[in-house]
Every structure is written in structure tokens, then in C-alpha cells.
Design a protein around this motif. Structure first.
Motif, PDB file in Angstrom:
ATOM      1  N   GLY A 193      -0.329 -15.456 -18.031  1.00  0.00           N
ATOM      2  CA  GLY A 193      -1.591 -14.729 -18.132  1.00  0.00           C
ATOM      3  C   GLY A 193      -1.408 -13.242 -17.984  1.00  0.00           C
ATOM      4  N   ASN A 194      -0.583 -12.836 -17.029  1.00  0.00           N
ATOM      5  CA  ASN A 194      -0.401 -11.407 -16.819  1.00  0.00           C
ATOM      6  C   ASN A 194       0.205 -10.731 -18.026  1.00  0.00           C
ATOM      7  N   ILE A 195       1.254 -11.340 -18.584  1.00  0.00           N
ATOM      8  CA  ILE A 195       1.939 -10.697 -19.704  1.00  0.00           C
ATOM      9  C   ILE A 195       1.049 -10.690 -20.942  1.00  0.00           C
ATOM     10  N   LEU A 196       0.400 -11.847 -21.195  1.00  0.00           N
ATOM     11  CA  LEU A 196      -0.466 -11.909 -22.361  1.00  0.00           C
ATOM     12  C   LEU A 196      -1.627 -10.921 -22.218  1.00  0.00           C
ATOM     13  N   ALA A 197      -2.178 -10.836 -20.994  1.00  0.00           N
ATOM     14  CA  ALA A 197      -3.298  -9.918 -20.770  1.00  0.00           C
ATOM     15  C   ALA A 197      -2.867  -8.484 -21.023  1.00  0.00           C
TER      16      ALA A 197
ATOM     17  N   ALA B  14     -16.603 -15.225 -21.435  1.00  0.00           N
ATOM     18  CA  ALA B  14     -17.016 -14.018 -20.708  1.00  0.00           C
ATOM     19  C   ALA B  14     -17.302 -14.344 -19.260  1.00  0.00           C
ATOM     20  N   LEU B  15     -18.027 -15.462 -19.022  1.00  0.00           N
ATOM     21  CA  LEU B  15     -18.348 -15.830 -17.640  1.00  0.00           C
ATOM     22  C   LEU B  15     -17.087 -16.155 -16.852  1.00  0.00           C
ATOM     23  N   ALA B  16     -16.114 -16.813 -17.497  1.00  0.00           N
ATOM     24  CA  ALA B  16     -14.895 -17.211 -16.786  1.00  0.00           C
ATOM     25  C   ALA B  16     -14.194 -15.990 -16.221  1.00  0.00           C
ATOM     26  N   VAL B  17     -14.008 -14.959 -17.064  1.00  0.00           N
ATOM     27  CA  VAL B  17     -13.323 -13.763 -16.561  1.00  0.00           C
ATOM     28  C   VAL B  17     -14.188 -13.030 -15.549  1.00  0.00           C
ATOM     29  N   GLY B  18     -15.489 -12.894 -15.894  1.00  0.00           N
ATOM     30  CA  GLY B  18     -16.362 -12.119 -15.020  1.00  0.00           C
ATOM     31  C   GLY B  18     -16.486 -12.719 -13.638  1.00  0.00           C
ATOM     32  N   LEU B  19     -16.725 -14.025 -13.566  1.00  0.00           N
ATOM     33  CA  LEU B  19     -16.876 -14.663 -12.264  1.00  0.00           C
ATOM     34  C   LEU B  19     -15.557 -14.680 -11.509  1.00  0.00           C
ATOM     35  N   ALA B  20     -14.461 -14.886 -12.256  1.00  0.00           N
ATOM     36  CA  ALA B  20     -13.163 -14.939 -11.584  1.00  0.00           C
ATOM     37  C   ALA B  20     -12.778 -13.575 -11.041  1.00  0.00           C
ATOM     38  N   THR B  56       0.822  -8.617  -2.355  1.00  0.00           N
ATOM     39  CA  THR B  56      -0.395  -9.408  -2.128  1.00  0.00           C
ATOM     40  C   THR B  56      -1.438  -9.112  -3.202  1.00  0.00           C
ATOM     41  N   LEU B  57      -1.500  -7.866  -3.658  1.00  0.00           N
ATOM     42  CA  LEU B  57      -2.444  -7.552  -4.738  1.00  0.00           C
ATOM     43  C   LEU B  57      -2.104  -8.357  -5.980  1.00  0.00           C
ATOM     44  N   ALA B  58      -0.795  -8.519  -6.249  1.00  0.00           N
ATOM     45  CA  ALA B  58      -0.405  -9.294  -7.427  1.00  0.00           C
ATOM     46  C   ALA B  58      -0.855 -10.739  -7.277  1.00  0.00           C
ATOM     47  N   PHE B  59      -0.767 -11.271  -6.050  1.00  0.00           N
ATOM     48  CA  PHE B  59      -1.223 -12.644  -5.837  1.00  0.00           C
ATOM     49  C   PHE B  59      -2.716 -12.769  -6.095  1.00  0.00           C
ATOM     50  N   MET B  60      -3.499 -11.817  -5.585  1.00  0.00           N
ATOM     51  CA  MET B  60      -4.946 -11.896  -5.788  1.00  0.00           C
ATOM     52  C   MET B  60      -5.290 -11.711  -7.255  1.00  0.00           C
ATOM     53  N   GLU B  61      -4.552 -10.815  -7.893  1.00  0.00           N
ATOM     54  CA  GLU B  61      -4.763 -10.563  -9.320  1.00  0.00           C
ATOM     55  C   GLU B  61      -4.607 -11.849 -10.116  1.00  0.00           C
ATOM     56  N   SER B  62      -3.670 -12.694  -9.691  1.00  0.00           N
ATOM     57  CA  SER B  62      -3.399 -13.885 -10.494  1.00  0.00           C
ATOM     58  C   SER B  62      -4.609 -14.816 -10.510  1.00  0.00           C
ATOM     59  N   LEU B  63      -5.489 -14.732  -9.496  1.00  0.00           N
ATOM     60  CA  LEU B  63      -6.684 -15.582  -9.530  1.00  0.00           C
ATOM     61  C   LEU B  63      -7.572 -15.208 -10.715  1.00  0.00           C
ATOM     62  N   THR B  64      -7.732 -13.909 -10.933  1.00  0.00           N
ATOM     63  CA  THR B  64      -8.488 -13.486 -12.114  1.00  0.00           C
ATOM     64  C   THR B  64      -7.785 -13.924 -13.385  1.00  0.00           C
ATOM     65  N   ILE B  65      -6.446 -13.845 -13.336  1.00  0.00           N
ATOM     66  CA  ILE B  65      -5.684 -14.209 -14.526  1.00  0.00           C
ATOM     67  C   ILE B  65      -5.894 -15.676 -14.887  1.00  0.00           C
ATOM     68  N   TYR B  66      -6.092 -16.545 -13.858  1.00  0.00           N
ATOM     69  CA  TYR B  66      -6.382 -17.944 -14.185  1.00  0.00           C
ATOM     70  C   TYR B  66      -7.666 -18.033 -15.008  1.00  0.00           C
ATOM     71  N   GLY B  67      -8.674 -17.288 -14.590  1.00  0.00           N
ATOM     72  CA  GLY B  67      -9.909 -17.264 -15.374  1.00  0.00           C
ATOM     73  C   GLY B  67      -9.658 -16.735 -16.774  1.00  0.00           C
ATOM     74  N   LEU B  68      -8.801 -15.713 -16.859  1.00  0.00           N
ATOM     75  CA  LEU B  68      -8.488 -15.131 -18.168  1.00  0.00           C
ATOM     76  C   LEU B  68      -7.797 -16.141 -19.059  1.00  0.00           C
ATOM     77  N   VAL B  69      -6.894 -16.943 -18.479  1.00  0.00           N
ATOM     78  CA  VAL B  69      -6.214 -17.957 -19.279  1.00  0.00           C
ATOM     79  C   VAL B  69      -7.227 -18.948 -19.837  1.00  0.00           C
ATOM     80  N   ILE B  70      -8.184 -19.355 -18.977  1.00  0.00           N
ATOM     81  CA  ILE B  70      -9.224 -20.274 -19.453  1.00  0.00           C
ATOM     82  C   ILE B  70     -10.003 -19.656 -20.610  1.00  0.00           C
ATOM     83  N   SER B  71     -10.358 -18.370 -20.465  1.00  0.00           N
ATOM     84  CA  SER B  71     -11.154 -17.766 -21.527  1.00  0.00           C
ATOM     85  C   SER B  71     -10.328 -17.582 -22.794  1.00  0.00           C
ATOM     86  N   LEU B  72      -9.030 -17.313 -22.648  1.00  0.00           N
ATOM     87  CA  LEU B  72      -8.187 -17.200 -23.837  1.00  0.00           C
ATOM     88  C   LEU B  72      -8.083 -18.547 -24.544  1.00  0.00           C
ATOM     89  N   VAL B  73      -7.981 -19.624 -23.751  1.00  0.00           N
ATOM     90  CA  VAL B  73      -7.949 -20.953 -24.361  1.00  0.00           C
ATOM     91  C   VAL B  73      -9.240 -21.194 -25.125  1.00  0.00           C
TER      92      VAL B  73
END
Lengths: 252, 81
Positions: A193-197, B14-20, B56-73
Motif C-alpha cells: 500500500g505504501n509503495i503503490l500510494a 472514498a469513505l474507506a480512505v477517509g474513515l481510515a 511508530t508514525l510509519a506503523f500508524m500510517e499503515s492503518l490508513t494504508i489498509y483503507g487505501l488498499v481496500i479503496s484501490l481494490v
């Protein structure tokens, strides 16, 4: 998909193509593989091998190292510190090659995606990009990490490794089993996700304003991709450490 | 693709990324604030605090990224189309 393609029609800049889910398929037997990922991974592997060969070509042991040997020793020492911080002084050495390779491969992949203008090279149906922006690469790396920590646990404790699942209390057993599945899932999704984003954000910005404006975001992309490589390697080390160490030893 | 499925997918993406982004946003704000307080209290520990903070910021960031992956799918590999 159709929406993005509609955008692409307007787009005369070949640098700003946005293609997700299109692949350059190679058929080998019954397998369909993503050719663009292979091409870029081979490139990354070649860079790493050439750098290592160049570093050991004229090894100086007596004098202070200089040039590329100096640089590679610096890299090796940082990787050793990373592994030692996660695994501890006694256990880190056998796992240093694994963690170091993970870090170097992911790092060079991410940076090659950001630094090398792959989009200039035209291939059918798709475009070249960082190998890590394909979910298959990151899942493979994450599954390797899973196998590695299972192997670490079994080789250290034998079947006693399963005692980890019911320590400290057996009621956590379902959660511990679930964890074995969420670990590779979160590792692979985080990196992918990070890289693609990063690449999508840069592509969209280039599409809107082709010059100069995307530069700060590209710099941010370089930064996050380096951090993601670090995070992946750190987490791999942490998982292996968790498998090696028992509950009791950890809390002495 | 159905019009209704397409529009639902776009809204859902849009909601997936926004809420995440809400939770990690709060978390990152908290963490950065605490880090700044820590540096102000003990400026000589800045290097260590910064390194830990970035991780730790990278770890928290990845939670949003999960939402982003869902929206990309949903946008690019929609299973319902």
C-alpha cells in the motif's frame, strides 16, 4: 478502471500514465506471471550483486577502507545494529543475512521505483515500476518472514514451540493462531500500500501539473519508502525474536 | 459495470480512505505532541526520540494504508463488476 482510462485519453504526457491492475503477462506453461515485476526485480538483484562484487574486488584489510568498500561496510554495520537491536546480542548473528537481505532488496526496489524513470521504457499492456508495488512480491516477502520465524521457533525449541501458543494463559490461543495469519497479511499490505500510494500520488500530481510541483512529494516518497524498508526488516526481526524467546525468559 | 455498483464503489472507496484516516490522524498527533514535549524536556535525547517517533508514525500510517488498499481494490480490481 474505465474512469482512469478516460483520464488517460486526455493525457499526452507519457510520463504520467496511471495503470493499476494491468500487467505485462508472460505465459510459462499454465502459469501467468507478471513480466514487468520480474524485469525490475532482476534489475534490483543485479544492482545488489554488482555492488557487493565491486566492494570485495580490492579488499583492504591493513589500511582504512575507502570508496565503495567503506560504504558497504557502513551498510553492513547499520544492518548489524538493526538486527542486534531486535534479536539481542546472542541470537542476532544467524539471522543477520536474512534480515539484511530483506532490507536491502526492499530498499533498493523502492528507491529504484522512485529514482529510475522506468516509465520511459515502453512495454506492452503495462509499465515498469518498483517490484514492491505488485502485491505478489510483498506477499512472497511476508510469507518468507513467516516461514523464517516458524523455522526459528522450531529449530530453537522443537515441538516446545507450540507452548508459545498457550502461554501465558490458554485463553489467548485463538488470538495467537489468528496472529500467525495477520502478521504476513499486515506486513505485505503495509509495504504494498505504501509503495503503490506513493507512485499513485506522484502520478496523479504529474498528471495535473507536470513540472516542479510533484518534486516535494517525490522526496517524501523516497523518505517513506526508506522507512518502510526499515519497518519491514525491523518487524521481521521482532517476529523472529518473539518466536525464539519464551514468555518466561522475556519477563525475567 | 452497473451504474449503481460503480457509484457505490466510488463512494465506498472514498469513505474507506477517509474513515481510515481519522484514527491514525489522532494517534499521530498524540505521538508527535508527546515527542515534542519529550524533546522540550530533554533536548539531548532528540535523536533517539526522533528515530522512535518515525518508526511508530510509519506503523500508524499503515492503518490508513489498509483503507487505501481496500479503496484501490474497489476502484481497480472491483470484484462485483
Amino acid at each position: 478502471m474505465e474512469m482512469i482510462n478516460a483520464l488517460n485519453v486526455l493525457n499526452s504526457f507519457s510520463l504520467a500514465e496511471i495503470e493499476v491492475g494491468n500487467h505485462f503477462y508472460w505465459e510459462i506453461g499454465n502459469l501467468k506471471i507478471h513480466g514487468q515485476v520480474f524485469l525490475t526485480s532482476w534489475f534490483v538483484i543485479a544492482i545488489l550483486i554488482l555492488a557487493s562484487l565491486a566492494a570485495i574486488r580490492n579488499v583492504q584489510i591493513q589500511k582504512a577502507p575507502s570508496g565503495i568498500q567503506n560504504f558497504m561496510e557502513f551498510v553492513l554495520e547499520s544492518l548489524r545494529d538493526l538486527a542486534r537491536a531486535q534479536l539481542g546480542e546472542k541470537e542476532y548473528r544467524p539471522w543477520l543475512p536474512f534480515i539484511g537481505t530483506l532490507f536491502l532488496f526492499i530498499f533498493v526496489s523502492n528507491w529504484s521505483g522512485a529514482l529510475i524513470p522506468w516509465k520511459i521504457i515502453e512495454i506492452p499492456n503495462s509499465e515498469l515500476a518498483a517490484p514492491t508495488n505488485d502485491i505478489n512480491t510483498t506477499v512472497a516477502l511476508a510469507l518468507l518472514t513467516s516461514i523464517a520465524y516458524f523455522y526459528a521457533g522450531f529449530s530453537k525449541k522443537g515441538l516446545g514451540y507450540f507452548a508459545n501458543y498457550i502461554e501465558p494463559i490458554p485463553i489467548l490461543l485463538p488470538i495467537k493462531i489468528l496472529e500467525d495469519f495477520t502478521k504476513p497479511l499486515s506486513l505485505s499490505f503495509r509495504l504494498f500500500g505504501n509503495i503503490l500510494a506513493d507512485e499513485l500520488v506522484v502520478a496523479v500530481l504529474v498528471f495535473l501539473v507536470p513540472l516542479f510541483v510533484p518534486l516535494p512529494l517525490m522526496a517524501l516518497g523516497l523518505f517513506t519508502s526508506a522507512i518502510q524498508a526499515l519497518v519491514f526488516a525491523t518487524l521481521a526481526g521482532a517476529y523472529i525474536h518473539e518466536a525464539i524467546e519464551g514468555y518466561d525468559e522475556e519477563h525475567e | 459495470m452497473d451504474t449503481i455498483v460503480a457509484s457505490a464503489s466510488v463512494i465506498a472507496a472514498a469513505l474507506a480512505v477517509g474513515l481510515a484516516a481519522i484514527g491514525p490522524g489522532i494517534g499521530q498527533g498524540n505521538a508527535s505532541g508527546q515527542a515534542v514535549a519529550g524533546i522540550a524536556r530533554q533536548p539531548e535525547a532528540e535523536g533517539k526520540i526522533r528515530g522512535t517517533l518515525l518508526l511508530t508514525l510509519a506503523f500508524m500510517e499503515s492503518l490508513t494504508i489498509y483503507g487505501l488498499v481496500i479503496s484501490l481494490v474497489l476502484l481497480f480490481a472491483n470484484p462485483f463488476s
